[in-house]
Enzyme design. Structure first.
Site, PDB file in Angstrom:
ATOM      1  N   ASP A  15      -8.698  -5.666   3.590  1.00 19.07           N
ATOM      2  CA  ASP A  15      -7.348  -6.247   3.333  1.00 19.07           C
ATOM      3  C   ASP A  15      -7.387  -7.765   3.341  1.00 19.07           C
ATOM      4  OD1 ASP A  15      -6.157  -3.975   2.284  1.00 19.07           O
ATOM      5  OD2 ASP A  15      -5.530  -3.331   4.510  1.00 19.07           O
ATOM      6  N   ASP A  44       0.888  -1.269   0.055  1.00 20.03           N
ATOM      7  CA  ASP A  44       0.030   0.098  -0.128  1.00 20.03           C
ATOM      8  C   ASP A  44       0.898   1.368  -0.076  1.00 20.03           C
ATOM      9  OD1 ASP A  44      -2.564  -0.755  -0.138  1.00 20.03           O
ATOM     10  OD2 ASP A  44      -2.886  -1.374   2.176  1.00 20.03           O
TER      11      ASP A  44
END
Length: 691
Positions: free
Chosen positions: A533, A320
């Site tokens: 996630d 990320d």
């Protein structure tokens, strides 16, 4: 001056106390490992390691031969030789057991400190609207508890009400408390941690014995340590070699009888032990345990050894942008109007849209505006807050007569157009200017009108480019995922030095990227902390969840970082490679040093019957018996000498696989051939003074 000297002495005393505690713990681990080395001599334990079990059988046979030399026929060697062989075999087994016990001991020491953190905690349970005190061990999944300042959190759970500062040093070792609050990705709390300030209401999310702390204790104690696929495969190869050499040695007397000479049983057993890969057989388990322990020392809990090994074979890392590559504290840097809009209008609607936004970005917008204009009247605005969602990529507020939104430029543009509004002609140009500078542009609009842009500024963490260069030298590709527009993503990607990037990325996009890479035959690692996630963490070969993240993320991952540092995936990969390298290097060394033992023991066995075999006695050893004992003693002594290397691991430096293979073949292949020649010759010289 006296005060300074006093403080210096105080610091020295504190350091001495810490060092003394460490030395005491190390001494305790050593003593316990020695005890365990003898306890593990039980055949029930030894049979789990076929190689060392064969050595133990050899020890028992030679022990009987020491008492009854003619047990298998007329003996050609003395009882003293049988005793010597028996003792050497015994210490070979003990050294191998000690290596495993030492690796396990380090984990058990850590488990004991975690058990102290767990303790017996009293919980304030909410039941039928009343608060009752119960033991934490009586709590069940779904129970609601209230934890106030100074109290221990009784079990793993999620905050459903309140905000508090939590001391997680018992778990992470980090003294600085962390902020936890209801809602979002930072609502997860761990049993055994302490509330430092305020009060929170927690919903317990696990049954007794299944908490994160329980799992940590079980894992570091090694109670659930299972052999990894690579370890099982290597063990199968080594066991197969052992069986082959056992068949060779068992059938050898047939050939010696044909040549009209006899080989004593003790010599045949010595030959077998020297032929089979006892070095790696004795250290294999210790290498695996120590590899997981090294990950734990980095405050990362690996749910299995397979996860650590997989990290060593990783080809692609999904990262990320926010919080991993950049600091993640995107702050309002500037507000830019579009054509025909007054600056105060933009400020007004940007403030209103962020008034109930508790994210760092939302708070920074409020702070930025209230430092530049009066906002007292705007603070009284009442409405329904609309939270940011990955699907909409917008947040805002619904007032009585109008809806206000801020978010990604394309998302807000589509929203305005759906309501019949027009997009300002200079909007995209100004958004591109912000993105080109590495910032994130957020558009602000109400219903059918766009007022301008909020410039959110983030900064790439120092040293990230060098770290990605390091991964590239390892042959690992880095992919950055971000919700930013393509221009901002490209700017950050170039500055950070990642190989690829995915702009305007949604949670499902991460799963698609992981699946695509896996279909190419690659292993993929990923970090994450949010519930969104979790599917991608479960799909990845190595999923590293943050301890500060949600329970769903931690359950989906196969590793948890107690420090909640997403960049630690790079260290985890290095440790994985170090584990594989250590196992490979010591296997190479073990097989290579057998060559020297062949030159020592085979000429000694056959020279009397076949004088031409003397040509193979390149070390010019003193006598056939001293040659056998020298090889056997070296075979035993090399195990404890390699324990530090097995525990610490081979130093890893980023380089290509071919370069790494050449380096290790040179050091541990060639070294594995040369070192035994020197060692066996030195032992033979010492024995020549005794025999």
């Amino acid at each position: 001056m006296n005060k300074r000297n006093f403080m210096n002495n105080l610091e020295l005393d504190r350091n001495s106390h810490i060092q003394g505690s460490v030395d005491k713990q190390t001494s305790s681990i050593f003593i316990q490992s020695v005890k365990q080395a003898f306890i593990k001599l039980s055949p029930r334990t030894m049979i789990k390691n076929p190689i060392m079990f064969v050595v133990e059988i050899g020890f028992v046979i030679t022990l009987f031969l020491a008492v009854v030399p003619d047990l298998f026929g007329e003996s050609t060697v003395s009882a003293g030789f049988n005793i010597a062989v028996s003792l050497v075999l015994f210490f070979t087994i003990v050294f191998a057991n000690f290596a495993e016990a030492l690796a396990e001991g380090r984990g058990k020491a850590q488990a004991n400190s975690l058990k102290q953190s767990k303790g017996d905690i009293t919980a304030n349970k909410l039941q039928n609207g009343q608060m009752i005190q119960v033991s934490a061990s009586q709590l069940k999944k779904g129970d609601i508890v209230v934890v106030s300042q100074g109290e221990m959190i009784p079990g793993d759970g999620e905050i459903i009400k309140g905000l508090a500062s939590v001391d997680e040093s018992a778990i992470t070792g980090e003294s600085a408390p962390v902020m936890k609050e209801a809602g979002g990705d930072f609502n997860s709390v761990t049993g055994g941690t302490r509330v430092v300030s305020d009060e929170i209401t927690v919903k317990i999310t696990c049954e007794q014995g299944e908490s994160f702390l329980d799992k940590m204790i079980s894992l570091v104690e090694g109670a659930e340590r299972q052999k990894t696929p690579n370890e099982i495969a290597l063990n199968t190869v080594l066991t197969s070699l052992t069986i082959i050499f056992l068949l060779v040695v068992v059938t050898l007397p047939v050939f010696t009888n044909y040549l009209h000479f006899q080989l004593d049983t003790a010599i045949l057993i010595s030959l077998l032990v020297c032929l089979i890969p006892t070095t790696i057989g004795g250290l294999l388990s210790a290498i695996g345990i120590a590899g997981m322990d090294r990950v734990t020392q980095f405050n990362v809990i690996a749910m299995s050894g397979k996860a650590v090994e997989a990290a060593g074979d990783i080809n692609t890392i999904i990262l990320d942008k926010t919080g991993t590559i950049t600091f993640g504290n995107r702050m309002a840097h500037q507000l830019t109007t579009v054509e025909g809009i007054d600056e105060r209008e933009l400020y007004k609607w940007a403030f209103v849209s962020s008034l109930y936004d508790e994210t760092p970005e939302g708070r920074s917008v409020v702070d930025f505006i209230q430092n530049r204009m009066g906002v007292e009247d705007l603070r009284k605005t009442q409405g329904t807050f609309v939270e940011f969602k990955a699907e909409t990529r917008m947040s805002g507020i619904d007032l009585e007569n109008v809806s206000v939104r801020k978010g990604a430029v394309d998302a807000v543009t589509a929203w305005v157009e759906s309501k019949g509004g027009k997009v300002p002609s200079d909007l995209q140009q100004k958004a591109n200017e912000i993105a080109g500078a590495g910032g994130t542009p957020l558009a602000v609009a109400d219903d059918d009108k766009i007022y301008g842009l909020i410039y959110l500024k983030d900064t790439v963490k120092p040293g990230m480019k060098e770290r990605f260069d390091e991964l590239r030298r390892m042959g690992i590709k880095t992919v950055m995922c971000t919700g930013d527009n393509p221009l901002t993503a490209a700017t950050i990607a170039k500055e950070a030095g990642v190989d690829e990037f995915i702009a305007e990325c949604k949670p499902e996009d991460k799963i698609q990227v992981i699946k695509y890479e896996q279909q190419q035959g690659k292993l993929v690692a990923m970090t994450g902390d949010g519930t969104n996630d979790a599917p991608a963490l479960a799909q990845a070969d190595v999923g590293l969840a943050m301890n500060s993240g949600t329970s769903a993320a931690k359950e989906a991952a196969n590793m948890v970082d107690l420090d909640s540092d997403p960049t630690k995936i790079i260290e985890v990969v290095s440790i994985g490679k170090q584990l594989l390298m250590t196992r490979g290097a010591l296997t190479t060394f073990s097989i290579a040093n057998d060559i020297a033992k062949y030159f020592a023991i085979i000429p000694a066995m056959f020279t009397l019957a076949i004088p031409q075999m003397e040509a193979l006695n390149v070390m010019k050893l003193n006598s056939p018996l001293s040659a056998v004992l020298s090889a056997l003693i070296f075979n035993a002594v090399i195990i404890p000498l390699l324990i530090p290397l097995a525990m610490k691991g081979i130093a890893y430096k980023p380089m290509s696989s071919n370069a790494l293979l050449r380096k290790n073949l040179f050091i541990y292949g060639l070294g594995g051939v040369l070192v035994p020649f020197i060692g066996i010759k030195a032992i033979d010289l010492l024995l020549s003074f005794v025999m």
